[in-house]
Design a protein around this motif. Structure first.
Motif, PDB file in Angstrom:
ATOM      1  N   ILE A 140       0.846  -1.200   0.000  1.00 15.37           N
ATOM      2  CA  ILE A 140       0.000   0.000   0.000  1.00 15.37           C
ATOM      3  C   ILE A 140       0.879   1.247   0.000  1.00 15.37           C
ATOM      4  O   ILE A 140       0.685   2.173  -0.789  1.00 15.37           O
ATOM      5  CB  ILE A 140      -0.935   0.011   1.227  1.00 15.37           C
ATOM      6  N   GLY A 141       1.890   1.249   0.879  1.00 12.58           N
ATOM      7  CA  GLY A 141       2.791   2.392   0.959  1.00 12.58           C
ATOM      8  C   GLY A 141       3.587   2.583  -0.319  1.00 12.58           C
ATOM      9  O   GLY A 141       3.745   3.706  -0.810  1.00 12.58           O
ATOM     10  N   LEU A 142       4.085   1.481  -0.890  1.00 16.82           N
ATOM     11  CA  LEU A 142       4.838   1.575  -2.145  1.00 16.82           C
ATOM     12  C   LEU A 142       3.967   2.160  -3.250  1.00 16.82           C
ATOM     13  O   LEU A 142       4.410   3.021  -4.021  1.00 16.82           O
ATOM     14  CB  LEU A 142       5.335   0.184  -2.553  1.00 16.82           C
ATOM     15  N   GLY A 143       2.715   1.703  -3.327  1.00 14.44           N
ATOM     16  CA  GLY A 143       1.799   2.226  -4.335  1.00 14.44           C
ATOM     17  C   GLY A 143       1.550   3.716  -4.155  1.00 14.44           C
ATOM     18  O   GLY A 143       1.510   4.480  -5.129  1.00 14.44           O
ATOM     19  N   LEU A 144       1.410   4.162  -2.896  1.00 12.22           N
ATOM     20  CA  LEU A 144       1.190   5.583  -2.630  1.00 12.22           C
ATOM     21  C   LEU A 144       2.393   6.418  -3.054  1.00 12.22           C
ATOM     22  O   LEU A 144       2.241   7.521  -3.600  1.00 12.22           O
ATOM     23  CB  LEU A 144       0.902   5.800  -1.146  1.00 12.22           C
ATOM     24  N   ILE A 145       3.597   5.890  -2.798  1.00 12.28           N
ATOM     25  CA  ILE A 145       4.815   6.601  -3.214  1.00 12.28           C
ATOM     26  C   ILE A 145       4.856   6.729  -4.736  1.00 12.28           C
ATOM     27  O   ILE A 145       5.134   7.810  -5.285  1.00 12.28           O
ATOM     28  CB  ILE A 145       6.071   5.876  -2.694  1.00 12.28           C
ATOM     29  N   LEU A 146       4.563   5.635  -5.442  1.00 10.32           N
ATOM     30  CA  LEU A 146       4.554   5.677  -6.915  1.00 10.32           C
ATOM     31  C   LEU A 146       3.537   6.688  -7.427  1.00 10.32           C
ATOM     32  O   LEU A 146       3.831   7.476  -8.332  1.00 10.32           O
ATOM     33  CB  LEU A 146       4.233   4.281  -7.472  1.00 10.32           C
ATOM     34  N   VAL A 147       2.335   6.655  -6.842  1.00 10.21           N
ATOM     35  CA  VAL A 147       1.284   7.595  -7.257  1.00 10.21           C
ATOM     36  C   VAL A 147       1.733   9.035  -7.013  1.00 10.21           C
ATOM     37  O   VAL A 147       1.581   9.911  -7.880  1.00 10.21           O
ATOM     38  CB  VAL A 147      -0.030   7.304  -6.502  1.00 10.21           C
ATOM     39  N   GLY A 148       2.304   9.286  -5.831  1.00  6.58           N
ATOM     40  CA  GLY A 148       2.753  10.639  -5.511  1.00  6.58           C
ATOM     41  C   GLY A 148       3.804  11.148  -6.473  1.00  6.58           C
ATOM     42  O   GLY A 148       3.749  12.303  -6.925  1.00  6.58           O
ATOM     43  N   ILE A 149       4.770  10.294  -6.825  1.00  3.30           N
ATOM     44  CA  ILE A 149       5.833  10.699  -7.759  1.00  3.30           C
ATOM     45  C   ILE A 149       5.256  10.967  -9.154  1.00  3.30           C
ATOM     46  O   ILE A 149       5.590  11.958  -9.810  1.00  3.30           O
ATOM     47  CB  ILE A 149       6.928   9.622  -7.818  1.00  3.30           C
ATOM     48  N   ILE A 150       4.363  10.070  -9.602  1.00  2.00           N
ATOM     49  CA  ILE A 150       3.766  10.222 -10.933  1.00  2.00           C
ATOM     50  C   ILE A 150       2.958  11.514 -11.025  1.00  2.00           C
ATOM     51  O   ILE A 150       3.079  12.283 -11.990  1.00  2.00           O
ATOM     52  CB  ILE A 150       2.888   9.000 -11.278  1.00  2.00           C
ATOM     53  N   VAL A 151       2.144  11.782 -10.003  1.00  2.00           N
ATOM     54  CA  VAL A 151       1.317  12.995 -10.025  1.00  2.00           C
ATOM     55  C   VAL A 151       2.190  14.243  -9.897  1.00  2.00           C
ATOM     56  O   VAL A 151       1.880  15.295 -10.477  1.00  2.00           O
ATOM     57  CB  VAL A 151       0.244  12.933  -8.920  1.00  2.00           C
TER      58      VAL A 151
END
Length: 375
Positions: A140-151
């Motif tokens: 969950i945390g890894l996915g949030l980091i990826l989303v944050g970087i992409i956005v």
């Protein structure tokens, strides 16, 4: 050990897709697409609440799916639905199609949890199972980091953001298809027995309260950031939320050191604190502490409740996992449905104070000593 690590790593990246990217990115991007799709707070709250309901349906459907499909096949179905839901959101011109994508992603996430619990049970040595499940939840945390970087890179071009999410999810699906093991299910018997489902009444109430107490944060914390002077740091807040989630993987180690009752109480207090400190004052460091703490404690709490259910549903491990996440999602459905109306009526500060109080109430429903005899 190599096989265990391969399963855990595959689980982390798959959960990053099913939860971090597919399910929780809604809250981060809400301020960007809400205006384009003419979403009010009430409508966004209802869409999010219905996605929690379909998440519950996905979990409950596992009783039937486990009788007919391997965990690996169920995960492939979950991944395919994630891709379809993300595509709907990417191309939507109006909120009904967009909302259907969010709802589909809720169902797909519901299919992603129990199969990994079963794979871990069948393929990982007993002494490593709790820790393995804890680390898979850090996806969950890894996915949030990826989303944050992409956005952060694409900015307010949310359609491009969803296109990148789709590409990343395709890569994760291909990797998971290659690495997920087959599991023999022929010796297992999954019978739905209401007496067994409601065996842990205190556990169920506590998990529902946890769901209510965390629901407003997932849906509206990013919208709140947009109302403050730190709007330029919104993606940094999201990345720190994910970084905190990655640290939540140490739940297994902390559980062994302090015992689950103490950890349960600590988790409830910290979740309450993270809700309240977000809106206590518009101080940058305090708000940063809040999001990091919430990410850490949310993943940590999922691990703690997984340990608790494992002791309650020893004879029915799959049922225990399903009961845990259905109860959590039921609480999140109730909390999200109400949060849009509370926000419209009372504003952000009162909203997060109320949900902080719900988090603290889980202290009243802590594990009993006899439930933890083998910990």
């Amino acid at each position: 050990m190599k096989k265990k690590n391969e399963i855990v790593f595959t689980g982390i990246v798959f959960i990053a897709m099913a939860y971090g990217i597919s399910r929780f990115s809604y809250g981060l991007l809400l301020p960007y697409f809400a205006k384009d799709l003419e979403l009010t707070n009430q409508v966004s709250g209802i869409i999010s609440a219905v996605s929690y309901l379909t998440y519950c349906l996905g979990l409950v459907s596992m009783f039937t799916l486990f009788r007919n499909y391997q965990p690996r096949a169920i995960l492939m179905i979950s991944g395919a639905l994630s891709l379809y839901g993300l595509y709907n959101m990417m191309v939507a011109e109006h909120f009904p199609l967009f909302g259907s994508g969010v709802i589909i992603l809720g169902y797909s996430a519901g299919l992603a949890t129990a199969p990994f619990g079963q794979i871990i049970k069948e393929k990982v040595t007993y002494g490593y199972q709790d820790r393995s499940n804890s680390w898979i939840n850090t996806g969950i945390g890894l996915g949030l980091i990826l989303v944050g970087i992409i956005v952060w890179v694409v900015g307010d071009r949310w359609r491009i953001g969803y296109a990148v999410f789709l590409i990343v999810s395709l890569i994760i699906m291909w990797f998971s298809y290659k690495k997920l093991p087959e599991v023999d299910m022929s010796h297992l018997n999954y019978k739905t027995d209401l007496k067994n489902i409601f065996y842990g009444k205190k556990f169920i109430i506590s998990t529902i309260l946890l769901g209510i107490g965390t629901s407003a944060y997932w849906t509206y914390f990013q919208s709140y950031i947009f109302q403050t002077q730190y709007i330029q740091f919104t993606n940094l807040f999201w990345i720190m939320l994910g970084a905190g989630g990655m640290l939540g993987g140490f739940a297994g180690h902390m559980n062994e050191r302090l015992g689950m009752t103490k950890i349960h109480i600590l988790t409830a207090i910290l979740l309450g604190v993270s809700n309240i400190t977000l809106v206590l004052s518009e101080h940058f460091l305090l708000m940063m502490l809040s999001v990091t703490l919430f990410g850490l404690v949310y993943v940590f709490a999922m691990g703690v409740y997984a340990f608790w259910c494992a002791r309650l549903y020893v004879e029915y491990p799959a049922m225990g996992i399903i009961v845990t996440f259905v109860s959590l999602a039921a609480g999140q459905f109730i909390g999200t449905f109400l949060s849009g109306f509370l926000l419209e009526s009372y504003g952000y500060q009162t909203l997060f104070y109320i949900y902080g109080a719900f988090s603290l109430m889980t202290i009243l429903f802590k594990p009993m000593a006899e439930e933890l005899a083998d910990i």
